[in-house]
Scaffold this motif. Structure first.
Motif, PDB file in Angstrom:
ATOM      1  N   LEU A 180      23.417  12.378 -33.272  1.00  0.00           N
ATOM      2  CA  LEU A 180      22.965  13.708 -32.868  1.00  0.00           C
ATOM      3  C   LEU A 180      21.473  13.792 -33.137  1.00  0.00           C
ATOM      4  CD1 LEU A 180      23.554  16.708 -32.036  1.00  0.00           C
ATOM      5  CD2 LEU A 180      23.757  17.171 -34.498  1.00  0.00           C
ATOM      6  N   LEU A 181      20.694  14.054 -32.095  1.00  0.00           N
ATOM      7  CA  LEU A 181      19.249  14.178 -32.230  1.00  0.00           C
ATOM      8  C   LEU A 181      18.851  15.576 -31.808  1.00  0.00           C
ATOM      9  CD1 LEU A 181      16.590  12.646 -32.872  1.00  0.00           C
ATOM     10  CD2 LEU A 181      16.461  12.111 -30.420  1.00  0.00           C
ATOM     11  N   VAL A 182      18.316  16.353 -32.753  1.00  0.00           N
ATOM     12  CA  VAL A 182      17.945  17.744 -32.511  1.00  0.00           C
ATOM     13  C   VAL A 182      16.429  17.863 -32.462  1.00  0.00           C
ATOM     14  CG1 VAL A 182      18.158  20.130 -33.303  1.00  0.00           C
ATOM     15  CG2 VAL A 182      20.006  18.494 -33.761  1.00  0.00           C
ATOM     16  N   ASN A 183      15.927  18.604 -31.489  1.00  0.00           N
ATOM     17  CA  ASN A 183      14.503  18.864 -31.355  1.00  0.00           C
ATOM     18  C   ASN A 183      14.280  20.366 -31.339  1.00  0.00           C
ATOM     19  OD1 ASN A 183      11.939  19.477 -29.737  1.00  0.00           O
ATOM     20  ND2 ASN A 183      11.744  17.271 -30.004  1.00  0.00           N
ATOM     21  N   ALA A 184      13.316  20.834 -32.140  1.00  0.00           N
ATOM     22  CA  ALA A 184      13.014  22.266 -32.216  1.00  0.00           C
ATOM     23  C   ALA A 184      11.528  22.455 -32.488  1.00  0.00           C
ATOM     24  CB  ALA A 184      13.846  22.927 -33.311  1.00  0.00           C
ATOM     25  N   PRO A 185      11.019  23.672 -32.294  1.00  0.00           N
ATOM     26  CA  PRO A 185       9.586  23.906 -32.518  1.00  0.00           C
ATOM     27  C   PRO A 185       9.142  23.699 -33.961  1.00  0.00           C
ATOM     28  CG  PRO A 185      10.509  25.627 -31.133  1.00  0.00           C
ATOM     29  CD  PRO A 185      11.663  24.832 -31.658  1.00  0.00           C
ATOM     30  N   ASP A 186      10.056  23.765 -34.915  1.00  0.00           N
ATOM     31  CA  ASP A 186       9.714  23.522 -36.307  1.00  0.00           C
ATOM     32  C   ASP A 186      10.832  22.719 -36.967  1.00  0.00           C
ATOM     33  OD1 ASP A 186      11.597  25.567 -37.877  1.00  0.00           O
ATOM     34  OD2 ASP A 186      10.796  26.602 -36.112  1.00  0.00           O
ATOM     35  N   GLN A 187      10.498  22.076 -38.072  1.00  0.00           N
ATOM     36  CA  GLN A 187      11.451  21.184 -38.728  1.00  0.00           C
ATOM     37  C   GLN A 187      12.649  21.933 -39.289  1.00  0.00           C
ATOM     38  OE1 GLN A 187      10.685  17.431 -39.206  1.00  0.00           O
ATOM     39  NE2 GLN A 187      12.835  17.878 -38.899  1.00  0.00           N
ATOM     40  N   ALA A 188      12.410  23.118 -39.840  1.00  0.00           N
ATOM     41  CA  ALA A 188      13.504  23.875 -40.452  1.00  0.00           C
ATOM     42  C   ALA A 188      14.577  24.220 -39.425  1.00  0.00           C
ATOM     43  CB  ALA A 188      12.957  25.147 -41.106  1.00  0.00           C
ATOM     44  N   THR A 189      14.157  24.597 -38.223  1.00  0.00           N
ATOM     45  CA  THR A 189      15.140  24.938 -37.188  1.00  0.00           C
ATOM     46  C   THR A 189      15.911  23.704 -36.748  1.00  0.00           C
ATOM     47  OG1 THR A 189      13.786  26.780 -36.402  1.00  0.00           O
ATOM     48  CG2 THR A 189      15.425  25.903 -34.872  1.00  0.00           C
ATOM     49  N   ALA A 190      15.219  22.589 -36.578  1.00  0.00           N
ATOM     50  CA  ALA A 190      15.902  21.360 -36.173  1.00  0.00           C
ATOM     51  C   ALA A 190      16.951  20.965 -37.203  1.00  0.00           C
ATOM     52  CB  ALA A 190      14.890  20.240 -35.987  1.00  0.00           C
ATOM     53  N   THR A 191      16.608  21.070 -38.471  1.00  0.00           N
ATOM     54  CA  THR A 191      17.558  20.710 -39.526  1.00  0.00           C
ATOM     55  C   THR A 191      18.701  21.713 -39.600  1.00  0.00           C
ATOM     56  OG1 THR A 191      15.810  19.614 -40.773  1.00  0.00           O
ATOM     57  CG2 THR A 191      17.782  20.253 -41.999  1.00  0.00           C
ATOM     58  N   ALA A 192      18.407  22.978 -39.382  1.00  0.00           N
ATOM     59  CA  ALA A 192      19.456  23.997 -39.416  1.00  0.00           C
ATOM     60  C   ALA A 192      20.501  23.736 -38.333  1.00  0.00           C
ATOM     61  CB  ALA A 192      18.847  25.386 -39.249  1.00  0.00           C
ATOM     62  N   VAL A 193      20.063  23.363 -37.138  1.00  0.00           N
ATOM     63  CA  VAL A 193      20.997  23.063 -36.059  1.00  0.00           C
ATOM     64  C   VAL A 193      21.856  21.848 -36.430  1.00  0.00           C
ATOM     65  CG1 VAL A 193      21.192  22.283 -33.662  1.00  0.00           C
ATOM     66  CG2 VAL A 193      19.550  24.075 -34.266  1.00  0.00           C
ATOM     67  N   ALA A 194      21.227  20.827 -37.000  1.00  0.00           N
ATOM     68  CA  ALA A 194      21.981  19.640 -37.399  1.00  0.00           C
ATOM     69  C   ALA A 194      22.994  19.971 -38.491  1.00  0.00           C
ATOM     70  CB  ALA A 194      21.025  18.555 -37.878  1.00  0.00           C
ATOM     71  N   LYS A 195      22.648  20.866 -39.400  1.00  0.00           N
ATOM     72  CA  LYS A 195      23.584  21.257 -40.455  1.00  0.00           C
ATOM     73  C   LYS A 195      24.768  22.051 -39.896  1.00  0.00           C
ATOM     74  CE  LYS A 195      20.411  21.259 -44.403  1.00  0.00           C
ATOM     75  NZ  LYS A 195      21.222  20.365 -45.255  1.00  0.00           N
ATOM     76  N   VAL A 196      24.502  22.879 -38.885  1.00  0.00           N
ATOM     77  CA  VAL A 196      25.595  23.598 -38.231  1.00  0.00           C
ATOM     78  C   VAL A 196      26.555  22.614 -37.582  1.00  0.00           C
ATOM     79  CG1 VAL A 196      26.147  25.136 -36.294  1.00  0.00           C
ATOM     80  CG2 VAL A 196      24.340  25.761 -37.909  1.00  0.00           C
ATOM     81  N   ALA A 197      26.015  21.537 -37.044  1.00  0.00           N
ATOM     82  CA  ALA A 197      26.849  20.534 -36.381  1.00  0.00           C
ATOM     83  C   ALA A 197      27.566  19.619 -37.362  1.00  0.00           C
ATOM     84  CB  ALA A 197      25.988  19.690 -35.441  1.00  0.00           C
ATOM     85  N   ASN A 198      27.203  19.656 -38.644  1.00  0.00           N
ATOM     86  CA  ASN A 198      27.742  18.718 -39.625  1.00  0.00           C
ATOM     87  C   ASN A 198      29.271  18.684 -39.674  1.00  0.00           C
ATOM     88  OD1 ASN A 198      28.813  18.054 -42.400  1.00  0.00           O
ATOM     89  ND2 ASN A 198      26.693  17.358 -42.665  1.00  0.00           N
ATOM     90  N   PRO A 199      29.948  19.817 -39.775  1.00  0.00           N
ATOM     91  CA  PRO A 199      31.422  19.754 -39.824  1.00  0.00           C
ATOM     92  C   PRO A 199      32.039  19.163 -38.563  1.00  0.00           C
ATOM     93  CG  PRO A 199      30.619  21.911 -40.545  1.00  0.00           C
ATOM     94  CD  PRO A 199      29.462  21.199 -39.935  1.00  0.00           C
TER      95      PRO A 199
END
Length: 460
Positions: free
Chosen positions: A383-402
């Motif tokens: 899963l590769l997430v791209n966002a305008p800032d790092q915090a948002t990209a990581t937040a999306v990846a964390k939502v996808a974690n489960p």
């Protein structure tokens, strides 16, 4: 007093890239065979836009220092020039200064006093906009007409120099030339052309030796020596146990070229349609019949990269046969679930981020061109997430974690478990970049886009 014209020039090409490493004995053999110049490329776009976008190198300082020590001591001992192109991987000004700094340290340690030239190839967007307004910038396929906003969006832009700025530095007395972005062939062609070797054989030889031993029977064994004369050139491996063959030499014209018979340089086009490849013996190949057609307009190719945002990556592995039997349906469900949960939990609109799901082991490399049929035995899900800032990209990846750990396939009556190879499962990759320039500039003079500095001063 007039001097006799040079009858041949020997170019030692130790490797395809500075920092790749080699056995110093192969360099010593090239010197013993009468090398007149050492040339090596130090960059590439092969590894993507991040190195240009961030002006950083893909090689380590220790590896570059090791290779420079081998080349600087050899060149100094033989009294021949050393030419390095595309310094710092992408040829930015910072890359040139980085390599120059390492070279200075090595020379100080070795007690060498060599005149160093730095050739800078980085371009100012404001200056390029003047060329654009004058109709002097043109696209190369598949890109369209360049817009001023694209130039302004680039973090770094370089121009790929031909041999002329390198020749200018050599004529100014440089013993070591550290060039910014240059065509791979210009680095090897500059010295022979300066000494009057014919353009056809010179450019063809430069193309063949650009990657060192890649034109031999064992690319890992070291570099090659090309001897260019009025009628053609020969290529010889620097490792006595390795051979060049007519096929191995001719095949390198297929490498990184759109046309197996032609290759464009800033000054014109190499034409090898009539080239003949002949084995001199069981190790050396002779090439004749190469031609070079001078272009009516001198052009310099531009390369530019810009940021696309920040990336976070997550990876899990699946070996459950029920999921693998319908992996495409599972992936489609995963995409939909991630989108739905990001809307619910982070309240992000679809255009506020982007993600890519890649199934390694199932069409991740070839996609629809994959010739093998049937379900895979195991799949790595990236899963590769791209966002305008790092915090948002990581937040999306964390939502996808489960979902990356437990998402069942459609109709599956139980909750599966997959494997995360790392903890934490999310890795922040930082800024991401993309190439946005594939254009050429019409130049009135070959060196007009480049700056040459001699001595200790470094680019500001």
């Amino acid at each position: 007093m007039d001097t006799e014209p040079v009858k041949s020039v020997r170019v030692l090409a130790p490797s395809g890239m500075l920092g790749a490493g080699w056995d110093h004995a192969t360099i010593e053999r090239g010197i013993a065979l009468g090398a007149d110049v050492i040339s090596i490329d130090a960059g590439s776009t092969d590894s993507g836009p991040a190195y240009l976008g961030s002006a950083t190198a893909k090689t380590t300082a220790r590896a570059v220092a090791r290779d420079l020590r081998s080349l600087l001591t050899a060149a100094a001992g033989a009294g021949i020039p050393l030419i390095v192109g595309s310094c710092g991987t992408s040829g930015t000004d910072r890359g040139v200064d980085w390599v120059a700094g390492i070279a200075a340290e090595v020379m100080a340690e070795e007690g060498l006093d060599l005149k160093v030239a730095r050739i800078y190839s980085e371009q100012d967007a404001a200056v390029l906009k003047e060329y654009l307004d004058a109709g002097r910038i043109h696209p190369l396929p598949p890109l369209g007409q360049l817009r001023a906003e694209t130039l302004e969006s680039c973090t770094h832009i370089v121009g790929a120099m031909g041999h002329e700025p390198i020749v200018e530095a050599l004529r100014a007395g440089a013993q070591v030339v550290l060039a910014g972005r240059a065509t791979d062939t210009a680095v090897a062609a500059a010295y022979p052309l300066m000494l009057g070797m014919p353009a056809g054989p010179t450019w063809h030889a430069a193309k063949i030796v650009e990657c060192g031993g890649q034109c031999t029977s064992d690319p890992r064994a070291g570099g090659v020596l090309a001897t260019i004369d009025a009628g053609g050139f020969t290529v010889e491996p620097l490792d006595p146990a390795v051979a060049c063959t007519p096929i191995s030499v001719a095949a390198h014209m297929l490498y990184e070229t759109a046309d197996p018979f032609e290759m464009r340089e800033p000054a014109g086009t190499l034409d090898v349609r009539d080239a003949r490849y002949t084995a001199v013996d069981d190790r050396i190949v002779r090439v004749e019949g190469s031609r070079f057609h001078t272009a009516g307009q001198y052009t310099v190719k531009l390369e530019g990269a810009r940021m696309t945002g920040y990336e976070t990556v997550s990876f899990s592995a699946i070996r459950d046969p029920r999921i693998l039997g319908g992996i495409d349906a599972w992936a489609e469900l995963m995409r939909g679930m991630i989108t739905q949960r990001v809307r619910q939990t982070l309240e992000l609109a679809d255009d506020e981020y982007a993600f890519d799901l890649r199934l390694y082991g199932h069409n991740a490399v070839l996609g629809e061109l994959e010739p093998e049929a049937g379900p895979p035995r195991e799949v790595g899900v990236m899963l590769l997430v791209n966002a305008p800032d790092q915090a948002t990209a990581t937040a999306v990846a964390k939502v996808a974690n489960p979902l990356m750990l437990h998402l069942p396939a459609p109709g599956m009556p139980y909750l599966p478990s997959f494997a995360f190879p790392f903890s934490p499962a999310e890795t922040e990759r930082g800024p991401a970049y993309e190439f946005v320039l594939n254009h050429v500039v019409d130049c009135a003079a070959p060196a007009e886009l480049f700056r040459i500095e001699l001595g200790e001063k470094t680019h500001a």
